[in-house]
Scaffold this motif. Structure first.
Motif, PDB file in Angstrom:
ATOM      1  N   LEU A 173       0.836  -1.199   0.000  1.00  0.00           N
ATOM      2  CA  LEU A 173       0.000   0.000   0.000  1.00  0.00           C
ATOM      3  C   LEU A 173       0.871   1.248   0.000  1.00  0.00           C
ATOM      4  CD1 LEU A 173      -2.806   1.364   0.261  1.00  0.00           C
ATOM      5  CD2 LEU A 173      -2.543   1.154   2.737  1.00  0.00           C
ATOM      6  N   ARG A 174       1.825   1.315   0.920  1.00  0.00           N
ATOM      7  CA  ARG A 174       2.679   2.490   1.041  1.00  0.00           C
ATOM      8  C   ARG A 174       3.583   2.653  -0.179  1.00  0.00           C
ATOM      9  NH1 ARG A 174       4.596   2.117   6.096  1.00  0.00           N
ATOM     10  NH2 ARG A 174       5.976   0.443   5.492  1.00  0.00           N
ATOM     11  N   ILE A 231      -1.413   0.494   8.760  1.00  0.00           N
ATOM     12  CA  ILE A 231      -2.187   1.018   7.631  1.00  0.00           C
ATOM     13  C   ILE A 231      -3.046   2.179   8.108  1.00  0.00           C
ATOM     14  CG2 ILE A 231      -4.058   0.487   6.010  1.00  0.00           C
ATOM     15  CD1 ILE A 231      -2.887  -2.397   5.886  1.00  0.00           C
ATOM     16  N   CYS A 251      -2.568  -3.823  10.477  1.00  0.00           N
ATOM     17  CA  CYS A 251      -3.779  -3.017  10.312  1.00  0.00           C
ATOM     18  C   CYS A 251      -3.608  -1.643  10.970  1.00  0.00           C
ATOM     19  CB  CYS A 251      -4.997  -3.738  10.892  1.00  0.00           C
ATOM     20  SG  CYS A 251      -5.480  -5.212   9.960  1.00  0.00           S
TER      21      CYS A 251
END
Length: 195
Positions: free
Chosen positions: A2-3, A97, A94
């Motif tokens: 994601l990053r 995130i 989680c």
């Protein structure tokens, strides 16, 4: 991922979907350290004897029934500590995130969904304390097991799940998508995801 790769697309909503297979995946293959910068992965080294285990059902029977290997963790001794470590690592992921939202505004929804086992859907192996912990941290989290069970009630499990693998086929994932869409549009407890 994601990053490093996905935030450049400025998502409005990030859905993290977890099922019970994520626990042994973490135990067997490792956590985030298994991902290399070039997008490939590397696993943990296999214990001695696993070459034989990989190719021989007779060897597996000896490992399981004679030597007492746990089927989920592929380790000797109780599975609970390894599963607990995997849960903690998944919670930390989680939460990491969620921390990204301070720099990159997006909405986060963590979905826990079941895996088909035999003739029924088994609840994801995370437990209510996992869901409640994330909710307590302000992370929108929902276990879709009851909704998905209703959605799939009229289908034969062989129509929506791979028999030996336990993961969904396309019809199973389509049903999960319909459940998620309804949740996002109708569930008042998830309304904060769209604020």
């Amino acid at each position: 991922l994601l990053r490093e790769r996905l935030l450049r697309y400025r998502p409005d909503l990030v859905i993290v979907a977890l099922n019970e297979s994520d626990l042994p995946d973490f135990i067997w293959w490792g956590g985030l350290e298994r991902f290399r910068p070039d997008g490939t992965t590397r696993g943990r080294p296999a214990p001695p004897g696993f070459t034989l285990f990989r190719y021989s059902h007779a060897a597996r029977a000896v490992f399981y029934w004679v030597l007492g290997m746990d089927r989920m963790t592929l380790a000797f001794g109780p599975a609970r500590p390894a599963c607990r470590r995997a849960q903690v690592a998944i919670v930390e992921t989680c939460e990491a995130i969620d921390r990204l939202r301070a720099e990159h505004p997006f909405r986060l929804l963590v979905l826990v969904h079941p895996m088909p086992v035999g003739e029924k859907l088994e609840a994801a192996g995370y437990g209510d304390d996992f869901v409640e912990h994330l909710r307590g941290r302000g992370i929108a989290t929902h276990d879709v097991t009851p909704e998905l069970a209703r959605e799939l009630a009229d289908l034969d499990p062989s129509d929506y799940a791979w028999p030996d693998d336990g993961h969904f086929k396309a019809p199973g994932y389509a049903a999960l998508g319909r459940v998620v869409a309804r949740l996002l549009l109708e569930d008042a407890s998830l309304a904060d995801v769209f604020r």
